[in-house]
Write an enzyme that holds these catalytic residues in place. Structure first.
Site, short mmCIF file in Angstrom:
data_model
loop_
_atom_site.label_atom_id
_atom_site.label_comp_id
_atom_site.label_asym_id
_atom_site.label_seq_id
_atom_site.Cartn_x
_atom_site.Cartn_y
_atom_site.Cartn_z
NE ARG A 165 50.90 37.30 29.62
CZ ARG A 165 50.44 38.20 28.73
NH1 ARG A 165 51.02 39.38 28.59
NH2 ARG A 165 49.37 37.93 28.02
CB SER A 236 48.85 31.17 29.11
OG SER A 236 47.75 31.57 28.37
CD GLU A 332 51.74 33.68 31.44
OE1 GLU A 332 51.63 33.55 30.22
OE2 GLU A 332 50.80 34.08 32.17
C1 LIG Z 1 42.18 31.06 34.49
C2 LIG Z 1 43.38 31.97 34.48
C3 LIG Z 1 43.51 32.92 33.47
C4 LIG Z 1 44.63 33.77 33.44
N1 LIG Z 1 44.70 34.69 32.44
C5 LIG Z 1 45.74 35.55 32.39
C6 LIG Z 1 45.82 36.54 31.35
O1 LIG Z 1 44.95 36.65 30.50
N2 LIG Z 1 46.91 37.36 31.35
C7 LIG Z 1 47.88 37.28 32.30
O2 LIG Z 1 48.84 38.06 32.23
N3 LIG Z 1 47.83 36.37 33.30
C8 LIG Z 1 46.78 35.50 33.37
N4 LIG Z 1 46.71 34.56 34.37
C9 LIG Z 1 47.80 34.47 35.36
C10 LIG Z 1 47.50 35.24 36.68
O3 LIG Z 1 46.13 35.47 36.83
C11 LIG Z 1 48.23 36.58 36.75
O4 LIG Z 1 49.62 36.40 36.59
C12 LIG Z 1 47.99 37.30 38.08
O5 LIG Z 1 48.53 38.60 38.04
C13 LIG Z 1 48.56 36.54 39.28
O6 LIG Z 1 48.07 37.16 40.45
P1 LIG Z 1 48.13 36.44 41.86
O7 LIG Z 1 47.75 37.46 42.89
O8 LIG Z 1 47.34 35.20 41.83
O9 LIG Z 1 49.69 36.14 41.96
P2 LIG Z 1 50.41 34.89 42.65
O10 LIG Z 1 50.19 33.68 41.83
O11 LIG Z 1 50.07 34.83 44.09
O12 LIG Z 1 51.94 35.34 42.50
C14 LIG Z 1 52.52 35.46 41.23
C15 LIG Z 1 53.92 36.09 41.39
O13 LIG Z 1 53.79 37.41 41.90
C16 LIG Z 1 54.49 37.55 43.15
N5 LIG Z 1 53.68 38.43 43.99
C17 LIG Z 1 52.39 38.26 44.37
N6 LIG Z 1 51.98 39.33 45.09
C18 LIG Z 1 53.03 40.18 45.18
C19 LIG Z 1 53.24 41.44 45.80
N7 LIG Z 1 52.28 42.09 46.47
N8 LIG Z 1 54.46 42.02 45.68
C20 LIG Z 1 55.46 41.42 44.98
N9 LIG Z 1 55.33 40.22 44.39
C21 LIG Z 1 54.12 39.60 44.48
C22 LIG Z 1 54.60 36.13 43.69
O14 LIG Z 1 55.69 36.01 44.58
C23 LIG Z 1 54.80 35.35 42.40
O15 LIG Z 1 56.13 35.47 41.97
C24 LIG Z 1 45.62 33.68 34.44
C25 LIG Z 1 45.49 32.74 35.47
C26 LIG Z 1 44.38 31.89 35.49
C27 LIG Z 1 44.23 30.89 36.61
#
Ligand SMILES: Cc1cc2nc3c(=O)[nH]c(=O)nc-3n(C[C@H](O)[C@H](O)[C@H](O)COP(=O)(O)OP(=O)(O)OC[C@H]3O[C@@H](n4cnc5c(N)ncnc54)[C@H](O)[C@@H]3O)c2cc1C
Length: 350
Positions: A165, A236, A332
């Protein structure tokens, strides 16, 4: 590119928190970045947050700077070298929709990562992982822009320093690089990863295929995790902690049933869910902030919780685990801002 002021982020974070951004804009074309760079030069004192789907963030207050939502769209099969197929996706693509699209093209490799919320561009930031597969296993390269200068750079696997992670983009140079696109390397001869509990049972004896494994993972995830559209959460909330082999020996002696997984590079990974459950926090709530009854790692917003209240709950859980087991838990998601943890006896380091 239009920059909005005092913009609501309620629909743009999976906790459903009613927070606002002082400035907000959406990046739909790479060319648009030039105006952001110019705007930033005029406001050097303001922070900038790159936003994907908002599913790995906890806002404990309104955001005082510019929220830049990345919406770059692109999907392309680039070609094959006889062993792998190379596929590129724009950072703003919805992750799960992209996974399903690759499967519909007859390409395997991403099936175990089905139904993870968020965007393609955020996936490398914390090296997303689930059901025995991590993004790094299928990663080839990515293109990122230094949004301060609009300089474009390619990052290969070793440059990204992927860990559990974690990545270069999360802990070495956070918020500097805007990931614009990611290229995946998908095997022509896939090996199914079904070691994780439940996948084989979901298949009910059917011949494994990428689509069937994706369906199985989707069904398992739906049965275990709350849907953010119904109950706000960020998946998580705590990482599984890594401890030294000697600490692991001591803990195992005192708690023989404690689950732990030795890592190839030395430390032992513990189950954060087990530790939290032992402290009695699974299913408990403080007002509208709660620890999900179905999964001790998930913090949920039952409706009107603030980000600060959710963070305080996280602090209480982390303190309980620290006091009982001597193990430090780490959140996380990105916590913005990361407030100091309040504690009955005073303030704990956050
Ligand atoms: C129900 C649920 C289940 C989940 N299950 C998992 C799982 O099984 N495994 C797992 O690893 N994660 C899981 N997650 C966490 C999440 O889905 C992941 O971390 C996902 O990759 C976040 O994507 P996002 O676009 O929503 O990022 P955001 O929440 O918008 O951003 C997260 C981080 O990434 C940065 N960021 C976003 N876009 C960019 C970009 N284009 N360039 C550079 N930086 C950027 C942001 O600044 C921030 O620091 C879960 C979340 C939820 C709500």
């Amino acid at each position: 590119m239009k920059i909005h002021e005092n913009h609501s982020l309620k629909g743009l974070n999976s906790f459903g928190l009613a927070v606002r951004a002082r400035f907000f804009c959406e990046l739909r074309r790479l060319g648009g970045l030039k105006s952001v760079v110019q705007w930033r030069r005029q406001h050097p004192e303001l922070p900038v947050l790159l936003l994907g789907g908002g599913s790995n963030l906890l806002f404990t207050a309104d955001y005082p700077g510019l929220v830049l939502r990345v919406r770059l769209q692109e999907r392309e099969v680039l070609g094959s070298d006889g062993e792998f197929v190379y596929v590129r996706a724009g950072a703003g693509e919805d992750w799960h929709a992209f996974v399903r699209w690759t499967l519909e093209q007859g390409l395997a490799g991403l099936e175990n990562l089905s139904l993870i919320p968020g965007t393609v561009g955020a996936a490398p930031v914390q090296n997303i992982g689930a059901y025995g597969v991590e993004l790094k296993d299928v990663f080839y390269e990515l293109q990122a822009l230094d949004w301060r200068t609009a300089e474009l750079r390619e990052f290969r696997l070793a440059d990204c320093r992927f860990g559990y992670r974690d990545s270069f983009f999360k802990s070495v140079e956070p918020e500097r690089w805007l990931i614009a696109s990611v290229t995946f390397r998908l095997p022509l001869q896939p090996q199914w990863n079904m070691a994780y509990a439940g996948i084989a049972e979901q298949l009910q004896g059917a011949e494994p295929s990428a689509l069937r494994i994706s369906d199985a993972v989707t069904a398992l995830r739906r049965s275990k995790l709350p849907d953010p559209a119904v109950l706000g959460n960020a998946g998580s909330f705590f990482k599984n902690p890594l401890v030294s082999p000697s600490q692991w020996q001591g803990l195992k002696k005192a708690h023989p049933e404690l689950p732990g997984w030795p890592q190839p590079d030395g430390p032992v990974k513990l189950s954060a869910a087990w530790l939290i459950e032992q402290c009695g926090w699974k299913g408990r709530r403080e007002g509208d902030a709660g620890v999900y009854a179905g999964h001790a790692l998930v913090l949920v917003n039952y409706g009107a919780a603030t980000g600060a209240a959710l963070w305080q709950l996280a602090c209480t859980v982390m303190t309980a685990v620290q006091v009982r087991f001597g193990v430090a838990l780490e959140p996380e998601p990105l916590v913005l801002p990361r407030l100091p943890c309040r504690h009955e006896g005073g303030v704990l380091p956050g």
